[in-house]
Design a protein around this motif. Structure first.
Motif, PDB file in Angstrom:
ATOM      1  N   GLY A  90     -20.519   8.974  -1.106  1.00 19.56           N
ATOM      2  CA  GLY A  90     -20.078   8.857   0.330  1.00 19.56           C
ATOM      3  C   GLY A  90     -19.024   8.268   0.528  1.00 19.56           C
ATOM      4  N   CYS A  91     -18.116   8.016  -0.617  1.00 23.59           N
ATOM      5  CA  CYS A  91     -16.787   7.300  -0.243  1.00 23.59           C
ATOM      6  C   CYS A  91     -15.856   8.379   0.330  1.00 23.59           C
ATOM      7  CB  CYS A  91     -16.400   6.727  -1.689  1.00 23.59           C
ATOM      8  SG  CYS A  91     -17.308   5.490  -2.508  1.00 23.59           S
ATOM      9  N   GLU A  92     -15.076   7.407   1.237  1.00 22.71           N
ATOM     10  CA  GLU A  92     -13.842   8.560   1.982  1.00 22.71           C
ATOM     11  C   GLU A  92     -12.631   9.001   1.186  1.00 22.71           C
ATOM     12  OE1 GLU A  92     -12.534   6.093   5.207  1.00 22.71           O
ATOM     13  OE2 GLU A  92     -14.524   6.371   6.293  1.00 22.71           O
ATOM     14  N   GLY A  93     -12.488   8.242   0.032  1.00 26.24           N
ATOM     15  CA  GLY A  93     -11.611   8.720  -0.906  1.00 26.24           C
ATOM     16  C   GLY A  93     -11.466   7.931  -1.960  1.00 26.24           C
ATOM     17  N   ILE A  94     -10.401   8.323  -3.200  1.00 24.21           N
ATOM     18  CA  ILE A  94     -10.310   7.482  -4.334  1.00 24.21           C
ATOM     19  C   ILE A  94      -8.786   7.477  -4.513  1.00 24.21           C
ATOM     20  CG2 ILE A  94     -10.371   7.914  -6.811  1.00 24.21           C
ATOM     21  CD1 ILE A  94     -12.654   9.788  -6.375  1.00 24.21           C
ATOM     22  N   VAL A  95      -8.278   6.169  -5.279  1.00 23.90           N
ATOM     23  CA  VAL A  95      -7.049   5.847  -5.615  1.00 23.90           C
ATOM     24  C   VAL A  95      -7.173   5.728  -6.879  1.00 23.90           C
ATOM     25  CG1 VAL A  95      -4.982   4.336  -5.369  1.00 23.90           C
ATOM     26  CG2 VAL A  95      -6.286   4.799  -3.186  1.00 23.90           C
ATOM     27  N   SER A  96      -6.403   6.569  -7.803  1.00 23.76           N
ATOM     28  CA  SER A  96      -6.410   6.516  -9.235  1.00 23.76           C
ATOM     29  C   SER A  96      -5.056   6.048  -9.625  1.00 23.76           C
ATOM     30  CB  SER A  96      -6.480   8.033  -9.700  1.00 23.76           C
ATOM     31  OG  SER A  96      -7.985   8.419  -9.409  1.00 23.76           O
ATOM     32  N   LYS A  97      -5.022   5.140 -10.365  1.00 26.26           N
ATOM     33  CA  LYS A  97      -3.868   4.426 -11.064  1.00 26.26           C
ATOM     34  C   LYS A  97      -3.573   4.979 -12.354  1.00 26.26           C
ATOM     35  CE  LYS A  97      -3.201   1.236  -7.617  1.00 26.26           C
ATOM     36  NZ  LYS A  97      -2.775  -0.129  -7.372  1.00 26.26           N
ATOM     37  N   ARG A  98      -2.508   5.100 -12.982  1.00 30.85           N
ATOM     38  CA  ARG A  98      -2.336   5.532 -14.388  1.00 30.85           C
ATOM     39  C   ARG A  98      -2.458   4.319 -15.198  1.00 30.85           C
ATOM     40  NH1 ARG A  98       0.219  10.241 -16.119  1.00 30.85           N
ATOM     41  NH2 ARG A  98       0.902  10.611 -14.188  1.00 30.85           N
ATOM     42  N   LEU A  99      -3.303   4.550 -16.346  1.00 26.96           N
ATOM     43  CA  LEU A  99      -3.244   3.194 -16.928  1.00 26.96           C
ATOM     44  C   LEU A  99      -1.670   2.895 -17.717  1.00 26.96           C
ATOM     45  CD1 LEU A  99      -6.628   3.845 -19.316  1.00 26.96           C
ATOM     46  CD2 LEU A  99      -6.057   2.025 -17.403  1.00 26.96           C
TER      47      LEU A  99
END
Length: 132
Positions: A90-99
């Protein structure tokens, strides 16, 4: 906290009864004093500029700094793997960061912000924050 000085990157959040951050609660000031800083990156620690260190190095230092209860500051947990499970929660969104990525303020080609199309905030005016 185990430091003389530090600079965090994060954002103020308010959570609902399920513990999920809900943008509308803070946006419409329906939270009283329940807002906390969700810390997701460490920029400086005791005079050491960490912006040129890889994200995983900064995260390890951030975990050591923020572990344990600190009034008003919460560590943003990070997960590796399939982001679909985050949407199912149910999270509103995701922030994905490149390793391996270095710290950059503002938008960057090294991270993505992906909104959950099923989240209530996305279906209202809060979309402008996730849509940029």
């Amino acid at each position: 906290m185990p430091a003389n000085s530090f600079l965090l990157d994060g954002e103020a959040i308010v959570t609902n009864e399920r513990g999920l951050a809900v943008f509308d609660l803070i946006r419409h000031k329906r939270h009283g004093a329940d807002a906390v800083l969700l810390a997701f990156d460490l920029i400086e620690l005791d005079g050491e500029d960490l912006r040129r260190s890889p994200i995983e190095h900064r995260k390890r230092k951030l975990v050591k700094l923020v572990r344990g209860p600190h009034p008003g500051i919460v560590l943003n947990e990070h997960y590796e793997g399939d982001g679909a499970i985050v949407f199912k929660l149910g999270c509103e969104g995701i922030v994905s960061k490149r390793l391996g990525s270095l710290y950059r303020s503002g938008r960057s080609q090294h991270w993505l912000k992906i909104k959950n199309p099923a989240a209530p905030a996305v279906n209202r005016e809060a979309e402008e924050d996730w849509g940029r």
